[in-house]
Scaffold this active site. Structure first.
Site, PDB file in Angstrom:
ATOM      1  N   GLY A  18      -5.418   0.883  -8.391  1.00 59.02           N
ATOM      2  CA  GLY A  18      -4.070   1.312  -8.755  1.00 59.02           C
ATOM      3  C   GLY A  18      -3.012   0.482  -8.072  1.00 59.02           C
ATOM      4  NE  ARG A  19      -2.117  -5.124  -8.219  1.00 58.26           N
ATOM      5  CZ  ARG A  19      -3.303  -5.431  -8.710  1.00 58.26           C
ATOM      6  NH1 ARG A  19      -3.734  -4.839  -9.803  1.00 58.26           N
ATOM      7  NH2 ARG A  19      -4.064  -6.340  -8.117  1.00 58.26           N
ATOM      8  N   GLY A  20       1.478   0.462  -7.472  1.00 59.38           N
ATOM      9  CA  GLY A  20       2.717   1.206  -7.637  1.00 59.38           C
ATOM     10  C   GLY A  20       3.852   0.495  -6.940  1.00 59.38           C
ATOM     11  CG  MET A  22       6.513   2.861  -1.886  1.00 58.28           C
ATOM     12  SD  MET A  22       6.446   4.346  -0.884  1.00 58.28           S
ATOM     13  CE  MET A  22       6.006   3.660   0.715  1.00 58.28           C
ATOM     14  CD  GLU A  24      -2.623  -4.713  -3.526  1.00 62.43           C
ATOM     15  OE1 GLU A  24      -2.276  -5.129  -4.631  1.00 62.43           O
ATOM     16  OE2 GLU A  24      -3.119  -5.434  -2.636  1.00 62.43           O
ATOM     17  CB  VAL A  25      -4.675   2.642  -4.494  1.00 64.12           C
ATOM     18  CG1 VAL A  25      -5.769   3.540  -3.931  1.00 64.12           C
ATOM     19  CG2 VAL A  25      -3.308   3.268  -4.254  1.00 64.12           C
ATOM     20  CE  LYS A  40       0.738   4.359  -1.647  1.00 64.94           C
ATOM     21  NZ  LYS A  40       1.472   5.606  -1.985  1.00 64.94           N
ATOM     22  CG  ASP A 141       7.960  10.476  -6.841  1.00 61.52           C
ATOM     23  OD1 ASP A 141       8.579  10.651  -7.915  1.00 61.52           O
ATOM     24  OD2 ASP A 141       7.346   9.428  -6.584  1.00 61.52           O
TER      25      ASP A 141
END
Length: 662
Positions: A18-20, A22, A24-25, A40, A141
């Protein structure tokens, strides 16, 4: 971050999951413990970003680790570790097997989820938020991408990156700056948009947005640009979800629209109130068979309650036997024997040997009272053998038979429901256990009276499960009410009254109210000493609690003295290798560590670990915990190589244990 990189010499990065905004995971291997985890990492930032901005991002990232690590609940992702490696901040979390809600909808081409799934997700999220808000934490959030539904159906909230501690206003101001709204536009509350005061009711608004989306296929304000979305949240009433989803029962539409109220005061007061409304909506749907809606609505399919899902022929719950009408109930014995692993006075009951043949459940439970009683005895026996699903299956059949023949409020029917409720805890369904046990407690209070031993037994065990869920404020209230009732009916010195007062002390300590807990334990020690003597195991148990709370208050010299006296008394009364004696000896080592006397602490931790290994086996969880304590002391004494070797041994034994279970 690069694939196959070793973070802090321990976590081997395997692949990106995953990426976001803030970071990446990564899926990673914890090489010390031999388990897969999620790591993370804060995304490396280019030179174009100002140092001040980077500091804010790093502070937010550290905040997520501190906030999330403090939360212990089935509905919240577990955080294992936190640190910095070569300039990169990282958090190590449990690796979840499942899909987030956004992915679930994408998998289904953005079609809404089935109504039963929407209801189940709503109930689980509400329980997790109730716990989080009790810790004075607001997520801020909440959105489908931050909510994962695992393969076993558990719903978990992730990503506390901008969570706000309500009492920590100054820190929050440094994170956000003046007038900066934080959150994701499609799920932001009006007060977040206006940079107003944000509290737990903002999370309830975001929850309303999430439920609206999974119920209809789109969030309530789904315009193309962010500004239009924000204006919608602030100024526009949402379209009722049943205009797009007519099979959604009316009570759930009402709940969603109330969650989406512009004024926080018009929303449900808190997640506890929301949970009660959801439970009422489920009850109305289940009992009426059709929702209370207009005639255009499509009647929903009546579904089994969540506690009955997954019942198959296979293994069910080592549950305490409910009280028989012919003899008084001993709730303290039920808890100390079955629930807390052997502390205190234990009730011994004959259990079938592992190879004992038990009657097979029939497809339809006979309605003969004697046959139903025999079946229930079979359920108890299966539970004591650890065959929890089978025990559950039979109890469901018996409950149906007793409701047909005796009615839902007959004491024998309620006794079966009591057994079934706490069987759910053995199946890991703690929230469902709480809901059902609350209903049983209410029914017993109505039928038998609020002070009846059976009523108090259910409430006592309900409080224990509330504690397991981290709902310590609720558990405290329950234990205090049970203690007061038992004082009035049994007297202040009765063993059952004293048992409830002990649990009041436990709850106060868990809530950080150490001074009040200390006072409870001092009174309890005096009462136990008068009633049972200074060396009685229950007196020593109360003294142990007193010592623990001295430590919580930072009074480590006094805590050390108390632990030494209790350990010596337990060794005289119970033996050197008794589990309670070893627990007290560990408290001695803990106090020594807090006093900086690590060499002495190491010796005691080693002795405790050796004893547990000798009595329980090297791979027992208590023995492994003691070896980890020993390794921590080695670290503190500047012996990292020895500590690492011991950690590797613990990891290997944990892996061997896990392999053996499979």
């Amino acid at each position: 971050m690069a694939e196959n990189r070793l973070v802090q010499g321990r976590y081997r990065l395997l692949d990106t999951i995953g990426r976001g905004g803030m970071g990446e995971v990564w899926r990673a291997l914890d090489e010390s413990l031999g388990r897969q985890v999620a790591v993370k990492c804060l995304k490396p930032m280019g030179p174009r970003h100002e140092p001040g901005f980077l500091r804010v991002l790093r502070e937010r990232f550290r905040r997520e680790a501190r906030v999330a690590a403090a939360l212990q609940h089935r509905g919240i992702t577990v955080v294992h570790d936190f640190g910095e490696d070569d300039g990169t901040l990282f958090i190590v979390m449990e690796l979840l097997s499942g899909r987030n809600l956004s992915q679930l909808m994408d998998d289904n081409r953005r079609a809404p989820l089935p109504v039963p799934d929407v209801i189940e997700i709503a109930e689980q999220l509400t329980a997790a938020l109730a716990y989080t808000h009790e810790q004075d934490i607001v997520h801020r959030d909440l959105k489908p991408a931050n909510i994962v539904r695992t393969t076993d159906g558990t719903v978990k909230i992730c990503d506390f990156g901008i969570a706000r501690l309500n009492h920590d206003i100054g820190f929050t101001a440094r994170l956000t700056g003046t007038g900066v709204a934080m959150g994701t536009p499609h799920y932001m509350s009006p007060e977040q948009i206006g940079a107003g005061t944000v509290d737990h009711r903002s999370d309830l608004y975001s929850l309303g947005c999430v439920l609206y989306e999974i119920a209809t296929g789109a969030p309530p304000f789904n315009q193309d640009d962010a500004w239009s979305v924000l204006v919608g949240h602030r100024d526009t009433a949402p379209e009722p979800p049943r205009t797009q989803r007519p099979d959604l029962p009316e009570p759930y539409q009402r709940i969603m629209l109330d969650l989406l109220a512009k004024d926080p005061d018009d929303r449900p007061r808190d997640a506890d109130e929301l949970g009660k409304r959801l439970a009422d909506a489920r009850h109305r749907q289940g009992t009426a068979g059709t929702p209370a809606t207009d005639t255009a609505a499509t009647a929903p399919t009546v579904r089994m309650p969540s506690w009955a899902l997954g019942i198959t022929t296979g293994s069910p719950a080592n549950s305490a036997r409910p009280p028989r009408p012919a003899r008084p109930h001993r709730p303290a014995d039920v808890l100390t024997d079955t629930w807390t692993g052997g502390h205190g006075t234990q009730r011994r009951e004959a259990s079938p040997a592992a190879g004992t043949a038990l009657p097979a459940p029939s497809d339809d439970a006979p309605d003969d009272p004697h046959a139903l009683t025999a079946l229930l005895e079979t359920s108890y026996a299966l539970g004591r053998l650890g065959r929890h699903f089978e025990a559950h299956q039979i109890a469901v059949q018996v409950l149906a038979g007793r409701e047909r023949t005796l009615g839902p409020d007959h004491p024998d029917t309620l006794g079966c429901r009591h057994h079934l409720a706490f069987n759910l805890a053995r199946l890991g369904r703690l929230e469902d256990c709480c809901a059902m046990a609350g209903e049983v407690a209410g029914a017993r209070a109505r039928v038998l009276g609020p002070g009846h031993p059976d009523t108090l037994a259910t409430r006592y065990e309900l409080a224990y499960v509330q504690g397991r869920l981290g709902k310590w404020a609720e558990a405290l209230r329950s234990y205090q009410e049970v203690a007061a009732a038992r004082t009035g009916t049994l007297g202040p010195a009765h063993p059952d009254t004293l048992a409830a007062r002990y649990e009041v002390g436990i709850s106060l300590g868990r809530l950080g109210r150490g001074a009040e807990a200390l006072a409870v334990y001092r009174d309890l020690v005096a009462a136990r000493t008068r009633a049972q003597g200074a060396d009685d195991p229950e007196t020593l148990r109360a003294r142990h609690g007193l010592g623990v709370n001295l430590g919580r208050l930072g009074r480590w010299t006094e805590a050390l003295a108390e632990a030494r006296e209790v350990a010596a008394a337990r060794e005289r009364a119970l033996g050197a290798d008794h589990p309670d004696t070893l627990v007290s000896r560990r408290e001695i080592a803990v106090a020594l560590g807090w006093l900086g006397r690590w060499a002495e602490a190491l010796g005691i931790h080693r002795q405790v670990a050796d004893a547990r290994e000798r009595v329980l086996g090297a791979a027992h969880l208590d023995a492994l915990a003691s070896r980890s304590d020993q390794a921590q002391c080695l670290d503190q004494l500047g012996r990292p190589a020895d500590a690492a070797a011991l950690y590797r041994r613990v990891a290997a034994l944990r892996q061997e244990r896990a392999t053996g279970r499979r």
